[in-house]
Design a protein around this motif. Sequence first.
Motif, PDB file in Angstrom:
ATOM      1  N   GLN A   1       0.828  -1.197   0.000  1.00 34.41           N
ATOM      2  CA  GLN A   1       0.000   0.000   0.000  1.00 34.41           C
ATOM      3  C   GLN A   1       0.868   1.256   0.000  1.00 34.41           C
ATOM      4  N   SER A   2       1.937   1.252   0.816  1.00 37.60           N
ATOM      5  CA  SER A   2       2.839   2.403   0.855  1.00 37.60           C
ATOM      6  C   SER A   2       3.519   2.610  -0.494  1.00 37.60           C
ATOM      7  N   HIS A   3       3.945   1.512  -1.102  1.00 37.16           N
ATOM      8  CA  HIS A   3       4.583   1.552  -2.410  1.00 37.16           C
ATOM      9  C   HIS A   3       3.636   2.139  -3.456  1.00 37.16           C
ATOM     10  N   ALA A   4       2.384   1.676  -3.481  1.00 39.06           N
ATOM     11  CA  ALA A   4       1.422   2.132  -4.478  1.00 39.06           C
ATOM     12  C   ALA A   4       1.075   3.608  -4.285  1.00 39.06           C
ATOM     13  N   GLN A   5       0.842   4.010  -3.049  1.00 39.81           N
ATOM     14  CA  GLN A   5       0.491   5.408  -2.780  1.00 39.81           C
ATOM     15  C   GLN A   5       1.640   6.348  -3.127  1.00 39.81           C
ATOM     16  N   ALA A   6       2.855   5.923  -2.811  1.00 45.77           N
ATOM     17  CA  ALA A   6       4.026   6.754  -3.111  1.00 45.77           C
ATOM     18  C   ALA A   6       4.203   6.917  -4.615  1.00 45.77           C
ATOM     19  N   ALA A   7       3.956   5.844  -5.374  1.00 44.96           N
ATOM     20  CA  ALA A   7       4.086   5.908  -6.832  1.00 44.96           C
ATOM     21  C   ALA A   7       3.100   6.906  -7.424  1.00 44.96           C
ATOM     22  N   LEU A   8       1.860   6.870  -6.959  1.00 49.76           N
ATOM     23  CA  LEU A   8       0.852   7.784  -7.482  1.00 49.76           C
ATOM     24  C   LEU A   8       1.157   9.227  -7.094  1.00 49.76           C
ATOM     25  N   ARG A   9       1.604   9.438  -5.869  1.00 51.82           N
ATOM     26  CA  ARG A   9       1.962  10.802  -5.450  1.00 51.82           C
ATOM     27  C   ARG A   9       3.118  11.343  -6.278  1.00 51.82           C
ATOM     28  N   ALA A  10       4.028  10.456  -6.687  1.00 54.73           N
ATOM     29  CA  ALA A  10       5.200  10.887  -7.450  1.00 54.73           C
ATOM     30  C   ALA A  10       4.880  11.125  -8.924  1.00 54.73           C
ATOM     31  N   GLY A  11       3.678  10.748  -9.364  1.00 55.55           N
ATOM     32  CA  GLY A  11       3.283  11.051 -10.729  1.00 55.55           C
ATOM     33  C   GLY A  11       3.037   9.869 -11.639  1.00 55.55           C
ATOM     34  N   ALA A  12       3.091   8.639 -11.126  1.00 55.25           N
ATOM     35  CA  ALA A  12       2.763   7.477 -11.956  1.00 55.25           C
ATOM     36  C   ALA A  12       1.296   7.530 -12.362  1.00 55.25           C
ATOM     37  N   ILE A  13       1.005   7.086 -13.588  1.00 58.28           N
ATOM     38  CA  ILE A  13      -0.387   7.112 -14.044  1.00 58.28           C
ATOM     39  C   ILE A  13      -1.111   5.809 -13.727  1.00 58.28           C
ATOM     40  N   ALA A  14      -0.357   4.765 -13.394  1.00 59.20           N
ATOM     41  CA  ALA A  14      -0.981   3.478 -13.091  1.00 59.20           C
ATOM     42  C   ALA A  14      -0.050   2.656 -12.206  1.00 59.20           C
ATOM     43  N   VAL A  15      -0.637   1.954 -11.247  1.00 59.79           N
ATOM     44  CA  VAL A  15       0.101   1.036 -10.375  1.00 59.79           C
ATOM     45  C   VAL A  15      -0.649  -0.281 -10.365  1.00 59.79           C
ATOM     46  N   THR A  16       0.067  -1.355 -10.595  1.00 64.38           N
ATOM     47  CA  THR A  16      -0.615  -2.647 -10.670  1.00 64.38           C
ATOM     48  C   THR A  16      -1.041  -3.138  -9.293  1.00 64.38           C
ATOM     49  N   ALA A  17      -2.072  -3.966  -9.300  1.00 58.66           N
ATOM     50  CA  ALA A  17      -2.487  -4.670  -8.087  1.00 58.66           C
ATOM     51  C   ALA A  17      -1.453  -5.743  -7.761  1.00 58.66           C
ATOM     52  N   PRO A  18      -1.447  -6.251  -6.534  1.00 60.85           N
ATOM     53  CA  PRO A  18      -0.568  -7.387  -6.217  1.00 60.85           C
ATOM     54  C   PRO A  18      -0.834  -8.552  -7.166  1.00 60.85           C
ATOM     55  N   LEU A  19       0.146  -9.432  -7.323  1.00 64.66           N
ATOM     56  CA  LEU A  19       0.024 -10.507  -8.301  1.00 64.66           C
ATOM     57  C   LEU A  19      -1.122 -11.457  -7.984  1.00 64.66           C
ATOM     58  N   GLY A  20      -1.252 -11.870  -6.726  1.00 59.85           N
ATOM     59  CA  GLY A  20      -2.340 -12.759  -6.363  1.00 59.85           C
ATOM     60  C   GLY A  20      -2.320 -14.074  -7.131  1.00 59.85           C
ATOM     61  N   ASP A  21      -3.495 -14.652  -7.303  1.00 60.12           N
ATOM     62  CA  ASP A  21      -3.615 -15.958  -7.954  1.00 60.12           C
ATOM     63  C   ASP A  21      -3.526 -15.809  -9.470  1.00 60.12           C
ATOM     64  N   SER A  22      -2.838 -16.741 -10.120  1.00 59.83           N
ATOM     65  CA  SER A  22      -2.765 -16.759 -11.582  1.00 59.83           C
ATOM     66  C   SER A  22      -2.241 -18.113 -12.038  1.00 59.83           C
ATOM     67  N   ASP A  23      -2.497 -18.429 -13.308  1.00 61.31           N
ATOM     68  CA  ASP A  23      -1.983 -19.676 -13.875  1.00 61.31           C
ATOM     69  C   ASP A  23      -0.463 -19.712 -13.825  1.00 61.31           C
ATOM     70  N   HIS A  24       0.184 -18.599 -14.142  1.00 53.57           N
ATOM     71  CA  HIS A  24       1.652 -18.556 -14.152  1.00 53.57           C
ATOM     72  C   HIS A  24       2.209 -18.878 -12.768  1.00 53.57           C
ATOM     73  N   LEU A  25       1.592 -18.296 -11.732  1.00 50.83           N
ATOM     74  CA  LEU A  25       2.070 -18.555 -10.371  1.00 50.83           C
ATOM     75  C   LEU A  25       1.878 -20.029 -10.010  1.00 50.83           C
ATOM     76  N   ARG A  26       0.767 -20.613 -10.407  1.00 47.58           N
ATOM     77  CA  ARG A  26       0.533 -22.030 -10.102  1.00 47.58           C
ATOM     78  C   ARG A  26       1.606 -22.905 -10.740  1.00 47.58           C
ATOM     79  N   HIS A  27       1.955 -22.602 -11.968  1.00 46.97           N
ATOM     80  CA  HIS A  27       2.987 -23.388 -12.651  1.00 46.97           C
ATOM     81  C   HIS A  27       4.320 -23.289 -11.921  1.00 46.97           C
ATOM     82  N   LEU A  28       4.653 -22.101 -11.431  1.00 47.04           N
ATOM     83  CA  LEU A  28       5.907 -21.925 -10.697  1.00 47.04           C
ATOM     84  C   LEU A  28       5.881 -22.719  -9.386  1.00 47.04           C
ATOM     85  N   ILE A  29       4.768 -22.648  -8.679  1.00 47.70           N
ATOM     86  CA  ILE A  29       4.642 -23.384  -7.418  1.00 47.70           C
ATOM     87  C   ILE A  29       4.807 -24.881  -7.670  1.00 47.70           C
ATOM     88  N   LEU A  30       4.162 -25.378  -8.707  1.00 47.54           N
ATOM     89  CA  LEU A  30       4.242 -26.806  -9.009  1.00 47.54           C
ATOM     90  C   LEU A  30       5.651 -27.213  -9.436  1.00 47.54           C
TER      91      LEU A  30
END
Length: 257
Positions: free
Chosen positions: A200-229
């Motif tokens: 949250q601190s990272h995302a808020q700081a990026a927006l205050r500094a002028g970033a136009i977009a900040v991604t959400a945390p990675l969370g669940d995804s097919d790519h992550l599942r493949h890495l875990i396996l």
Amino acid sequence: MTAPAIVLVADGPDDPAVATTLQAIARGLQGARKDLRIHLARLEGVKPPLQKVIASLVAEDVAEAVLVPLDLVSAADHAEELDTFHHSPDIHVVVSRPVGPASELLNILDERVREALHRGGALEIDGLVLGAPAGADVRGNSLLARRARQWSTHHRLPVQLAVDEGDGRVTAAAVASLRAQGRRHIAVGSLFLTPTPAYQSHAQAALRAGAIAVTAPLGDSDHLRHLILARYAFGAMELLDGIPTQLSVEDLDGEES
């Protein structure tokens, strides 16, 4: 004998949003691999504690388990607690390598960047920040720098790496550095697994500094599942022969390139 259980091990605060994300990752993996026992354990005194999860496996007559650290920045090291916790001699437990900053994570970041740009109504970017939490091992830090270079080459855009200590300052400095180069449409890719306070601190700081977009945390995804396996598979090999699976630097370079 049944296949070893997978225990996904995560640190981080006792926070409802973090817990929800981790549970979604575990459910997604279980849905993809119904033939395996998937459990989630937490460190640092957060429930469910690792020792209790292992005890429940023993009660179910599970003889083997592979612990997979859900750490996106360390390539080899894991929490000391994973080696020192006490468990029943009736179960054989091994610890796999962490998920680590694998190149596949850039695919997830690309998806998250597109989502973030869509939410903000942005049409183009001219600079990127690869943000990640501090705490990586030496090899992990090296791979993070490589991922930033790969991301830059892939998109033909300047990419600043920001390894943030949890207060957002490094992320803000990375955005400011790109703006000083004349970049005005900067997106920040967040190599954070869950929405921790550090994220949250990272995302808020990026927006205050002028970033136009900040991604959400990675969370669940097919790519992550493949890495875990993949990490689980190496750990399961060690259970088969009783010999720790060691990868040389050259092997890691090939696997992570």
